[in-house]
Write an enzyme that holds these catalytic residues in place. Structure first.
Site, PDB file in Angstrom:
ATOM      1  N   GLU A  53      55.236  33.017 -59.929  1.00 34.65           N
ATOM      2  CA  GLU A  53      56.321  32.920 -60.909  1.00 34.65           C
ATOM      3  C   GLU A  53      55.801  32.471 -62.272  1.00 34.65           C
ATOM      4  OE1 GLU A  53      58.141  31.387 -56.941  1.00 34.65           O
ATOM      5  OE2 GLU A  53      56.159  31.589 -57.879  1.00 34.65           O
ATOM      6  N   ASP A 201      24.880  39.748 -29.065  1.00 34.51           N
ATOM      7  CA  ASP A 201      24.847  40.452 -30.348  1.00 34.51           C
ATOM      8  C   ASP A 201      24.161  39.687 -31.470  1.00 34.51           C
ATOM      9  OD1 ASP A 201      26.242  42.389 -29.025  1.00 34.51           O
ATOM     10  OD2 ASP A 201      28.189  41.911 -29.926  1.00 34.51           O
ATOM     11  N   LEU A 205      28.573  36.555 -38.324  1.00 33.27           N
ATOM     12  CA  LEU A 205      30.018  36.451 -38.546  1.00 33.27           C
ATOM     13  C   LEU A 205      30.356  36.129 -39.998  1.00 33.27           C
ATOM     14  CD1 LEU A 205      31.182  34.573 -35.312  1.00 33.27           C
ATOM     15  CD2 LEU A 205      31.079  37.044 -35.740  1.00 33.27           C
TER      16      LEU A 205
END
Length: 371
Positions: A53, A201, A205
Site C-alpha cells: 500500500e 545423492d 540443496l
C-alpha cells in the site's frame, strides 16, 4: 471481466513478484485507480520493507485522494516492523478500499477494515478471494495453525520411476524443469529430505541456476547417519538442521555438530523422526512453507501422516522399467482406490520437454512417519 476484477488481478500479479522474499509476511499487491486509470501500484518487496500500500501511495502521490485502492490482503492496522498501512491510506485521502481477503493475523483480522470504515473510507472485501488465498496459502496455514504449508516435489519418468535400478537419477528431467525446481526451492522457507537422499545423492540443496535465496535445509535422520563430509555441511549457507531421535548415537550427533550442523533431537514417530513434531518445531521457527525433495520413504510418511498440502510432480518423456527402480512414494500404500490421496485444483503445464502436474491434496487419514 469487470474492471474491478481486472484491477484486482493486476494487484495479484504484483503480489506474486515478492515470492520468496516476504516471509514471514504475506505477499501483497496494491493498485490505486482514479476513474479508469491506474495512478499508483506496488507490492511488498521484502520483509521489513514498506508494504504494498505504501509503495502504491508513493507512486500515486496527490492523485490518491478520492481514488480506489485494490489490495490483495486487508491493510494492517497495527505497528509491526513498519507503521500501520490504514493510517497512510486515511492520510492520503483514499476514498475506497477493495480487499481480496481479510488478514487472519489476530493483530489485524477485521481491524484494518474497521479503522478505514470509521474514518469514512468505503470498504469491500471478497473480490477474487480464492485467488488471493491460494497465493498466500502458506501464510494463511501458518497464521491459523502454526504449521508450515508442505509441498511434495518429485521428478519421475512416465512409468513412475525416480531413478534407475542402480540408483542413477541425474538427470531425469530437462534443464527448464530443473530451473523451475530451483525456483520452487527459492520460493519456500525450508527444504526437507531424508537421510537416504543425503547419502545416495549427496545434495547441497542450495538454490542455483536462478536468482533467489537458499531455504533452510532440513534432514530427517533418526540415527544421525548423515556423513560429516556431506556437501550439505560444506556449502557456504546457513547450517542445515539435522533432525535426529534419542536413538541416535551421541557420538555421531556430536560429530555432526562439530561439522557445523544444527541438531534437533525429536521424538520418534514409531518408524523414525516424528514428522508432525518436526513440522510443529519448524512452524515455531517461523517457517511457513516446506518443500519436500526426499525419496519415496519420506514422501509416504508425510502423506500417511496427513502432512502434505501440495504436490509438484514433474514427468519426463522416458521409461525406465524394473521392479527394483524406486518410485516417488513408497510405504505400505492403500488397498482401495477409494482411499487414494486425491488432488484438487490440478494444473498441468508443459515445461520444455517435460510436464508439471501440481495440485492440492484432499485431506483424508493419518498413520506412521519413518525417515
Amino acid at each position: 471481466m469487470s474492471d474491478t476484477a481486472r484491477w484486482m488481478k493486476r494487484a495479484l500479479r504484483l503480489a506474486a513478484r515478492g515470492q520468496g522474499r516476504t516471509s514471514p509476511n504475506p505477499m501483497v499487491g496494491a493498485v490505486v485507480v482514479a476513474g479508469d486509470q491506474v495512478v499508483g501500484e506496488g507490492f511488498h518487496r521484502e520483509v521489513g520493507g514498506p508494504h504494498a500500500e505504501i509503495w502504491a501511495l508513493r507512486e500515486a502521490a496527490g492523485r490518491a485522494r478520492g481514488a480506489t485502492m485494490y489490495v490483495t490482503l486487508e491493510p494492517c492496522a497495527h505497528q509491526g516492523r513498519t507503521p500501520p498501512c490504514v493510517n497512510a491510506l486515511i492520510a492520503a485521502g483514499i476514498g475506497r478500499v477493495v480487499a481480496a481477503v481479510p488478514d487472519p493475523n489476530p493483530l489485524v483480522n477485521g481491524k484494518g477494515l474497521q479503522a478505514l470504515q470509521e474514518a469514512g473510507v468505503q470498504t469491500e472485501v471478497g473480490l477474487l478471494e480464492e485467488h488471493a488465498r491460494r497465493l498466500n496459502a502458506a501464510y494463511f496455514k501458518h497464521t491459523t495453525t502454526g504449521l508450515p504449508l508442505v509441498s511434495l516435489k518429485a521428478a519421475m519418468t512416465l512409468d513412475g520411476k525416480i531413478a534407475t535400478t542402480s540408483g542413477e537419477s541425474r538427470w531425469i528431467t530437462g534443464e527448464r524443469a530443473r530451473k523451475l525446481a530451483h525456483r520452487l526451492r527459492a520460493a519456500h522457507d525450508a527444504v526437507l529430505v531424508g537421510v537416504g537422499t543425503v547419502i545416495a545423492d549427496k545434495p547441497k540443496l542450495t538454490v542455483r541456476h536462478v536468482r533467489g535465496r537458499t531455504p533452510l535445509r532440513v534432514v530427517a535422520d533418526s540415527e544421525a547417519r548423515t556423513p560429516t563430509d556431506s556437501p550439505l555441511l560444506s556449502a557456504d549457507q546457513i547450517p542445515p538442521i539435522i533432525a535426529v531421535t534419542e536413538a541416535a548415537p551421541r557420538e555421531r550427533v556430536n560429530h555432526l555438530k562439530s561439522a557445523g550442523a544444527e541438531t534437533w533431537v525429536m521424538s520418534s514417530g514409531g518408524c523414525g523422526v516424528d514428522l508432525g513434531a518436526l513440522m510443529h518445531r519448524l512452524g515455531e521457527r517461523q517457517v511457513q512453507s516446506v518443500l519436500v525433495e526426499g525419496g519415496g520413504t519420506v514422501a509416504a510418511a508425510l502423506l500417511e501422516s496427513d502432512l502434505v498440502d501440495r504436490v509438484y510432480f514433474f514427468l519426463a518423456p522416458k521409461l525406465i522399467g524394473g521392479k527394483a527402480a524406486p518410485s516417488p512414494v513408497d510405504g505400505a500404500g492403500v488397498e482401495k482406490l477409494a482411499d487414494a490421496w486425491r488432488l484438487t485444483g490440478m494444473r498441468v503445464r508443459r515445461i520444455g520437454e517435460d510436464i508439471l502436474i501440481s495440485g492440492d491434496i484432499v485431506r483424508e487419514s493419518s498413520s506412521c512417519s519413518p525417515d
